[in-house]
Design a protein around this motif. Structure first.
Motif, short mmCIF file in Angstrom:
data_model
loop_
_atom_site.label_atom_id
_atom_site.label_comp_id
_atom_site.label_asym_id
_atom_site.label_seq_id
_atom_site.Cartn_x
_atom_site.Cartn_y
_atom_site.Cartn_z
N VAL A 69 8.64 -3.81 16.04
CA VAL A 69 9.67 -4.31 15.34
C VAL A 69 10.80 -3.26 15.39
N VAL A 70 11.79 -3.62 15.11
CA VAL A 70 12.93 -2.42 15.05
C VAL A 70 13.05 -2.08 13.61
N TRP A 71 13.59 -0.88 13.43
CA TRP A 71 13.46 -0.33 12.12
C TRP A 71 14.07 -1.43 10.80
N ASP A 72 15.14 -2.00 11.26
CA ASP A 72 15.79 -3.00 10.30
C ASP A 72 14.93 -4.03 9.63
N GLN A 73 13.85 -4.14 10.41
CA GLN A 73 12.66 -5.17 10.25
C GLN A 73 11.55 -4.55 9.34
N ASN A 74 11.65 -3.46 9.49
CA ASN A 74 10.52 -2.62 8.81
C ASN A 74 10.96 -1.91 7.38
N GLN A 75 11.98 -2.21 6.78
CA GLN A 75 12.62 -1.50 5.86
C GLN A 75 11.76 -0.93 4.72
N ILE A 76 10.65 -2.14 4.09
CA ILE A 76 10.01 -1.99 3.01
C ILE A 76 8.91 -0.79 3.35
N ALA A 77 8.51 -1.21 4.24
CA ALA A 77 7.36 -0.12 4.54
C ALA A 77 8.02 1.22 4.66
N ASP A 78 9.12 1.35 5.41
CA ASP A 78 9.78 2.56 5.60
C ASP A 78 10.16 3.28 4.14
N GLN A 79 10.65 2.49 3.33
CA GLN A 79 10.95 2.96 1.91
C GLN A 79 9.61 3.32 1.18
N LEU A 80 8.58 2.68 1.17
CA LEU A 80 7.31 3.03 0.71
C LEU A 80 6.96 4.47 1.27
N SER A 81 7.26 4.58 2.62
CA SER A 81 6.50 5.91 3.33
C SER A 81 7.25 6.96 2.71
N LYS A 82 8.57 6.79 2.57
CA LYS A 82 9.46 7.89 2.02
C LYS A 82 9.08 8.12 0.43
N ILE A 83 8.68 7.47 -0.32
CA ILE A 83 8.15 7.60 -1.66
C ILE A 83 6.81 8.71 -1.32
N GLY A 84 5.88 8.23 -0.39
CA GLY A 84 4.68 9.14 -0.19
C GLY A 84 5.20 10.53 0.27
N SER A 85 6.05 10.54 1.26
CA SER A 85 6.50 11.85 1.80
C SER A 85 7.28 12.81 0.68
N SER A 86 7.66 12.21 0.08
CA SER A 86 8.75 12.91 -1.07
C SER A 86 7.83 13.17 -2.55
N ARG A 87 6.76 12.30 -2.44
CA ARG A 87 5.87 12.72 -3.78
C ARG A 87 6.68 12.21 -5.06
N THR A 88 7.56 11.39 -4.76
CA THR A 88 7.94 10.65 -6.07
C THR A 88 7.09 9.84 -6.41
N MET A 89 7.50 9.39 -7.82
CA MET A 89 6.73 8.41 -8.44
C MET A 89 6.61 6.78 -7.93
N ALA A 90 5.62 6.32 -7.71
CA ALA A 90 5.72 4.87 -7.23
C ALA A 90 6.19 3.85 -8.07
N PRO A 91 7.15 3.05 -7.69
CA PRO A 91 7.40 1.95 -8.85
C PRO A 91 6.08 1.02 -9.43
N PRO A 92 6.19 0.25 -10.49
CA PRO A 92 4.95 -0.26 -10.86
C PRO A 92 4.64 -1.63 -9.81
N GLY A 93 3.24 -1.81 -9.81
CA GLY A 93 2.77 -2.68 -9.08
C GLY A 93 2.63 -2.09 -7.31
N VAL A 94 2.89 -0.85 -7.24
CA VAL A 94 2.56 -0.34 -6.05
C VAL A 94 1.31 0.74 -6.11
N PHE A 95 0.41 0.30 -5.02
CA PHE A 95 -0.91 1.08 -4.94
C PHE A 95 -0.57 2.34 -4.33
N VAL A 96 -1.26 3.45 -4.75
CA VAL A 96 -0.88 4.91 -4.32
C VAL A 96 -2.49 5.50 -3.79
N GLN A 97 -2.44 6.00 -2.75
CA GLN A 97 -3.79 6.42 -2.20
C GLN A 97 -3.47 7.91 -1.89
N ASP A 98 -4.22 8.85 -1.77
CA ASP A 98 -3.87 10.29 -1.39
C ASP A 98 -4.82 10.44 -0.23
#
Length: 170
Positions: A107-136
């Motif tokens: 898929v093109v990036w525009d159709q993958n934006q939610i996964a992209d946003q989640l990946s940026k949370i993981g790479s930036s080490r910011t806090m995940a929003p409620p309801g998001v599972f986090v694994q190290d």
């Protein structure tokens, strides 16, 4: 299921989005704590998303990713060209046997934006929003017969200082 990865100065991360047949959404953030390339991070994201799907009891899976390299290799449209990537492909092939059906779609990036946003949370080490599972992820998912060391461009730049200081004008 959608997956993506991100790499930045703080580290690497991956994002995974599962959408159930009744449109429920499960969101995962992976924080990768070892050195990876962009391609390795994409493979880690895909591999872990498949492992999560198995744990959830999923039997049929549509996989969407914006990495043409990973998707085309998994669809056997492109061959793997390195031992490390071969090892990831082999590990994914093992897991595929746990599904009744699995398909990979680019898929093109525009159709993958939610996964992209989640990946940026993981790479930036910011806090995940409620309801998001986090694994190290502390170690790579693959074991290689021959040790292949990926060196990031920043680590390749090495300053060598001569043991004897000579006059530069000589």
């Amino acid at each position: 299921m959608y997956f993506d990865s991100a790499l930045n100065i703080n580290g690497a991360g991956a994002g995974i989005l599962f959408i159930t047949p009744i449109r429920d959404k499960l969101r995962y953030v992976l924080r990768i704590h070892f050195a990876v390339s962009n391609n390795t991070a994409e493979y880690e994201a895909c591999l872990h998303s498949l492992r999560i799907a198995v744990e959830l009891g999923v039997k049929c899976l549509m996989v969407y990713g914006d990495s043409a390299l990973v998707i085309n290799r998994l669809n056997k449209d492109w061959s793997c060209s390195s031992e490390k990537m071969d090892a990831y492909c082999a590990e994914i092939r093992k897991i595929e046997g746990k599904f009744y059906g699995i398909e990979y779609h680019h898929v093109v990036w525009d159709q993958n934006q939610i996964a992209d946003q989640l990946s940026k949370i993981g790479s930036s080490r910011t806090m995940a929003p409620p309801g998001v599972f986090v694994q190290d992820l502390l170690t790579p998912s693959i074991k290689e017969d021959k040790e292949v060391v990926e060196v990031t461009p920043a680590k390749q730049l090495v300053l060598t200082i001569p043991s004897q200081v000579t006059d530069w004008r000589e």
